[in-house]
Design an enzyme around this catalytic site. Structure first.
Site, short mmCIF file in Angstrom:
data_model
loop_
_atom_site.label_atom_id
_atom_site.label_comp_id
_atom_site.label_asym_id
_atom_site.label_seq_id
_atom_site.Cartn_x
_atom_site.Cartn_y
_atom_site.Cartn_z
N LYS A 162 0.46 -1.10 0.04
CA LYS A 162 0.18 -0.06 0.04
C LYS A 162 0.63 1.61 0.15
O LYS A 162 0.41 2.02 -0.44
CB LYS A 162 -0.83 0.27 0.94
CG LYS A 162 -2.25 -0.75 1.32
CD LYS A 162 -2.70 -0.56 -0.03
CE LYS A 162 -4.39 -2.04 0.18
NZ LYS A 162 -4.69 -1.54 -1.27
N GLU B 6 -9.62 5.29 3.35
CA GLU B 6 -10.61 4.91 3.58
C GLU B 6 -9.19 3.77 4.06
O GLU B 6 -8.25 3.63 3.74
CB GLU B 6 -11.40 4.48 3.05
CG GLU B 6 -10.94 3.09 1.86
CD GLU B 6 -9.56 3.95 1.03
OE1 GLU B 6 -9.14 5.03 0.64
OE2 GLU B 6 -9.30 3.03 0.46
N SER C 172 1.57 -9.85 -1.15
CA SER C 172 1.04 -8.19 -0.60
C SER C 172 0.74 -7.55 0.07
O SER C 172 1.52 -6.73 0.56
CB SER C 172 0.01 -7.91 -1.39
OG SER C 172 -1.31 -8.66 -0.95
#
Lengths: 264, 421
Positions: free
Chosen positions: B104, B126, B393
């Site tokens: 991220k 968010e 990830s």
């Protein structure tokens, strides 16, 4: 001339701003909404905006979010709302505009939505998440029907874009009074007056102002420089606290008070 | 040969590509937002287009990715997992080793730089699993920006650790207690905040979702994953991989890995959605299995919705995949037949979570465990010579408590069964 245009023409001659109440269709159920709309029309509404409930209304504040949840809870569908309008047309000719997010329209089908709107007597649509850039297919579906597509403009909208919105929009232009969601706090009067002046210079359509107008006094203030005044959250909140049985009478009284303030 | 491939990839990356100027990937994408936000999206689009052409911007981004995020992340040959599954050679792209523990931050760093360029002093975000929230809170701290993160109360309960992390980083976590109390409601609330505060606030959206330019911009910030992986696998194996596997919530880690390989026709790609309790139960987040096209939260894409166009509530053990819509570019490549999509269930993912922990000493995020679970299903059918890259990830530390509760619950039930028998 559409029923909406006719209403604004008449009001212009009378020198009055349009009073446009908003309620959520199906809150708490469609038969109550029917009584509410009739009470609003009797109370002096010049146009009525009917909300189509959506599960994720991202332009709306908590009051209208809750109303949408209640309407969905009672099983409200867009087809049911068209039936409601058809029934209403036996008793009132007040222009009715549906305010809906795009997805329910898309799933009902663009052509089918337009056909149902014509048959039931819906006069226009406000679709807050459908910008002019994305509205091609929808405008194509509306072409030649006389049903208005009312665009929104915001305080953040630059002058050039206002002109585009003025070209795409028909019936009137909905000016969002504040940067925020429905039911937020209204901007200072002087600022709002300036902003509405800016919009009116850019477009030839009537300009109605909504978001944040809660009382007859505020409505009168805005009505002094706008062609129309939209009251939504305050009315929906009134309906919420009145409860099913008293909803129509209570909404009618509030509408009457606002209509008198605007006429005075 | 290596040089030829490199040249090809460079020209591909700089070439005109989807989306079109208005943000459409075929019938998908676009910009379905309240008018108030349109000027801000236009500004962001302009600013991003300008920034990406500037050497100084690219240099600063590259510097931060290297020195702050810790890139490049390794492409790790998972020897024991390869042996255990008895199929292809398995490489893990170790995004779990990024600063803050997931991919991220590749995106939040880029958007923080843009925020500064636009002269905005506050960011909002968010978050579902909390990884994007943590990555946003981190860059907000790094760049001295005020930061509010919207998070569903259901997600706050299952990702408590990340809530603490965000607060420690100086962000305010705003509980979202409406609707399903998960990611979709957090996005709606973030958009409402942005609508109200758009003049001084930038919305750091965390996936390849939402209105244009987000799907394109987030993809561009994430494609560093695939660019590195491509170079690394060519070095390690002297050839391109046969298969790429990644989990798909909104789909940013998957698009980040897949995008630089899209024109390599020999490379197959599989995106793995959250199958929850199984597609037939209706409790899942497998948009491609049970969804259809619609407009939602700013974009036209494939959605889980009912006949009336109301958005369905999803279910997944993994908060990061628990969302009703998929990124529009994924929908486009699904239709084009370029990327294949499938789903695995909660229990498949939990088994893969344990498997990778115990064979490799690497604890994957529950999101990433979905990709591992799919590979586990596929591996026995793939030739031993083939080469697979799985995008890891994120890391699983955030999920330990939740996994422990699930496994303890299971053990307790099994014990109870034994006693009753």
């Amino acid at each position: 001339m559409s029923r909406i245009q006719a209403a604004f023409e008449r009001l212009k001659r009378e020198g009055k701003p349009a009073f446009i109440p908003y309620v959520m269709a199906g809150d708490p159920d469609l038969s109550t909404t029917r009584q509410i709309v009739l009470a609003l029309a009797r109370g002096g509404a010049d146009l009525v905006e009917l909300g189509v409930p959506f599960s994720d209304p991202l332009a709306d504040g908590p009051v209208i979010q809750r109303a949408a949840a209640r309407a969905l809870e009672s099983g409200t569908t867009i087809a049911g709302i068209f039936r409601l309008v058809r029934d209403l047309r036996r008793e009132t000719q007040v222009p009715i505009v549906l305010m809906t997010y795009y997805n329910p329209v898309l799933q009902h089908g663009l052509a089918r939505t337009v056909r149902d709107a014509r048959r039931s007597g819906v006069d226009g649509f406000i679709i807050p998440d459908l910008t002019p850039e994305e509205a091609g297919p929808w405008r194509e579906a509306l072409r030649g029907t006389g049903i208005d597509f009312i665009c929104l403009a915001a305080p953040t909208t630059p002058a050039e874009r206002l002109k585009t919105l003025g070209r795409v929009s028909s019936g009137f232009l909905y000016y969002v009074s504040l940067t925020g969601v429905t039911g937020a706090k209204l901007a200072a009067e002087s600022e709002l007056r300036k902003q509405v002046g800016r919009v009116r210079r850019a477009v030839s359509l009537p300009v109605a102002v909504g978001f944040g107008i809660k009382s007859p006094a505020q409505a009168a203030q805005v009505g002094a420089f706008a062609d129309g005044v939209i009251v939504g959250s305050a009315l929906v909140s009134r309906i919420e606290s009145a409860g099913r049985k008293k909803a129509a009478a209570s909404a009618g009284r509030m509408a009457g008070a606002i209509a008198r303030a605007l006429a005075g | 040969m290596g040089e030829a491939v490199n040249r090809k990839s460079r020209s591909f990356l700089s070439s005109k590509h989807l989306p079109d100027a208005s943000g459409h990937f075929g019938p998908y994408g676009g910009r379905f937002v309240p008018e108030t936000l349109v000027p801000a999206l236009m500004e962001l689009d302009r600013e991003y287009a300008k920034a990406r052409r500037e050497k100084s911007f690219r240099r600063e981004l590259a510097f931060l990715l290297r020195e702050f995020v810790g890139r490049p992340t390794p492409l790790y040959f998972a020897e024991r997992l390869t042996r255990d599954l008895g199929g292809p050679k398995i490489y893990l792209k170790r995004e779990d080793l990024c600063h803050t523990g997931a991919h991220k931050i590749n995106n939040t760093i880029g958007q923080a730089l843009l925020t500064r360029r636009m002269g905005k002093r506050r960011v909002i975000a968010e978050t579902g699993a909390g990884q994007h929230g943590v990555a946003t809170a981190t860059v907000a701290a790094r760049f001295g920006l005020a930061c509010d993160v919207y998070m569903g109360t259901e997600d706050m309960a299952r990702q408590e650790l990340n809530v603490f992390r965000m607060r420690l980083l100086g962000a305010r976590v705003v509980p979202v207690d409406i609707g399903s109390r998960t990611l979709k409601d957090a996005i709606s609330e973030a958009m409402r905040d942005w609508t109200a505060n758009v003049r001084n606030t930038h919305y750091i959206l965390g996936s390849v979702l939402g209105p244009h330019p987000y799907p394109m911009m987030v993809r561009d910030f994430q494609k560093v994953i695939g660019i590195e992986a491509r170079r690394q696998i060519l070095k390690a194996e002297g050839r391109l991989p046969d298969l790429l596997v990644a989990c798909v919530g909104g789909g940013s880690n998957a698009m980040g890995l897949f995008f630089p390989f899209l024109r390599d026709r020999s490379v197959k790609m599989i995106g793995v959605e959250a199958g929850g309790h199984g597609i037939k139960t209706g409790k899942h987040a497998a948009r491609f299995a049970a969804g259809r096209i619609g407009a939602f939260q700013g974009t036209m894409t494939v959605l889980l919705q009912d006949r009336e166009g109301q958005i369905k509530v999803t279910h997944s053990v993994s908060a990061g995949l628990d969302y009703s819509a998929v990124g529009p570019e994924h929908a486009y490549y699904r239709d084009a037949g370029r990327i294949e999509y499938t789903s695995v269930t909660d229990s498949d993912a939990l088994e893969a979570f344990q498997l990778l922990s115990q064979t490799e000493g690497i604890m994957p995020a529950l999101e990433s465990a979905h990709a591992v679970a799919q590979l586990r299903k596929l591996a026995p059918r793939l030739p031993r010579k083939s080469v697979v890259i799985v995008n890891l990830s994120g890391r699983g530390d955030k999920d330990v408590q939740q996994a422990a509760e699930i496994f303890d619950g299971k053990n307790a039930r099994q014990k109870k069964l034994k006693i009753e028998n």
